[in-house]
Design an enzyme around this catalytic site. Structure first.
Site, mmCIF file in Angstrom:
data_model
loop_
_atom_site.group_PDB
_atom_site.id
_atom_site.type_symbol
_atom_site.label_atom_id
_atom_site.label_comp_id
_atom_site.label_asym_id
_atom_site.label_seq_id
_atom_site.Cartn_x
_atom_site.Cartn_y
_atom_site.Cartn_z
ATOM 1 N NE ARG A 231 -4.082 -1.780 0.620
ATOM 2 C CZ ARG A 231 -4.182 -2.953 -0.698
ATOM 3 N NH1 ARG A 231 -2.832 -2.612 -1.654
ATOM 4 N NH2 ARG A 231 -5.044 -3.860 -0.583
ATOM 5 C CD GLU A 260 -2.083 3.501 -6.063
ATOM 6 O OE1 GLU A 260 -3.746 2.705 -5.961
ATOM 7 O OE2 GLU A 260 -1.272 3.031 -5.632
ATOM 8 C CG HIS A 278 -1.884 -0.181 -7.566
ATOM 9 N ND1 HIS A 278 -3.209 0.059 -5.941
ATOM 10 C CD2 HIS A 278 -2.229 -1.732 -7.425
ATOM 11 C CE1 HIS A 278 -3.504 -0.634 -5.521
ATOM 12 N NE2 HIS A 278 -2.801 -1.793 -6.289
#
Length: 312
Positions: A231, A260, A278
């Site tokens: 994360r 993000e 990601h």
């Protein structure tokens, strides 16, 4: 009569189609005023389909008074108020295990790339710089020391990958695991000080926010590399930018970021960091397996009263 589901966002086409075939699904993303819609219709829904990015807050659950089950597309629960779901008696299913291999593969792709300068060397060729000088020397991976913070499902697969590179492995978790053959370090700083590569594979949330601090990066040192496939909030990004700019660590490979899809622009000017949007689990195979588990969790709940894979 089909069970009525609220779907927060699109998944993948085959999953969206299967959900519509099996259930009475309402796409919340099509509502111009979601709050107004839920105020009128929230009591109609028995199930919620969501993703790790969106999760489900206590407030949202409160707008769905007859909600009985949540099926989460993903393994991350940072945005899911698990305690609220438990308190309200709502089952929560999620999709672990099926993404372990692809996330571990991505961790090693980042590790190899930042070590051998794959992306940077590609840019070097495209800019025509090879015509003027050979590319600088890079770093060997085989035989190095790999530290893993978070030796859970994904961390264990990363460790198996590392064995193929003859790497020595140590780890740090909340507590040692009796079934692991690897040495345990008592703190993340101790692990960073020992490691050539520090891979962050832990869960996220308030407990681990910015746990990779300036102190941890300094312990990793100018020959060390940071890889984060967990994360974004686990890493103090401002401290990481400074460490990369000042060459206080050798490099970093990042698949996740704190805000993000916004990525700190200071990273863009640096050739000693590899940036991915990601995508660690974003393969056709893994997404299909995740979608199937979303469906399996719902089917199991409506048949037996329990999801197939529970997050509670």
């Amino acid at each position: 009569m089909k069970h009525r589901l609220l779907q927060q966002t699109r998944l993948i086409p085959q999953a969206d189609t299967a959900l519509r075939e099996r259930y009475d699904v309402h796409p919340l993303w099509e509502e111009a005023d979601a709050d107004a819609f839920l105020a009128r219709h929230g009591g109609e829904f028995a199930g919620l389909v969501t993703t790790s990015r969106l999760g489900a807050s206590d407030a949202l659950m409160g707008k769905l008074p007859n909600l009985r089950v949540i099926s989460n597309f993903g393994v991350g629960l940072d945005a899911m108020d698990v305690a609220a779901a438990r308190r309200r008696g709502i089952a929560v299913g999620y999709t672990p295990e099926v993404l372990n291999d692809c996330v571990a593969d991505t961790a090693f792709a980042l590790l190899m790339d930042v070590s051998r300068g794959v992306s940077a060397a590609d840019r070097y060729v495209r800019r025509g710089e090879w015509l003027r000088a050979p590319y600088p020397l890079t770093h060997r991976v085989s035989g190095k020391r790999l530290g893993i913070f978070g030796l859970g499902r994904i961390g264990r697969v990363i460790a198996r990958r590392a064995q193929g590179f003859d790497m020595e492995i140590r780890y740090h978790n909340r507590r040692p695991a009796a079934d692991l053959p690897y040495a345990y370090e008592n703190s993340l700083i101790d692990l960073a000080r020992w490691a050539d590569y520090l891979v962050i594979a832990s869960t996220g949330g308030a407990e681990t926010r910015h746990i990779v601090s300036a102190e941890v990066l300094d312990a990793l040192g100018p020959q060390g590399f940071l890889i984060n496939i967990s994360r974004g909030g686990n890493v103090d990004e401002a401290a990481l930018v400074r460490a990369l700019q000042e060459k206080r660590i050798a490099g970093a490979g990042l698949d996740v970021f704190e805000q993000e899809p916004r990525v700190p622009e200071a990273f863009f000017a640096l050739d000693n960091v590899v940036l991915l949007p990601h995508v660690a689990s974003a393969t056709h195979e893994t997404r299909a397996d995740m979608a199937q588990l979303v469906l399996d969790n719902l089917e199991a709940f409506f048949r037996t009263g329990a999801v197939k894979v529970s997050a509670l």
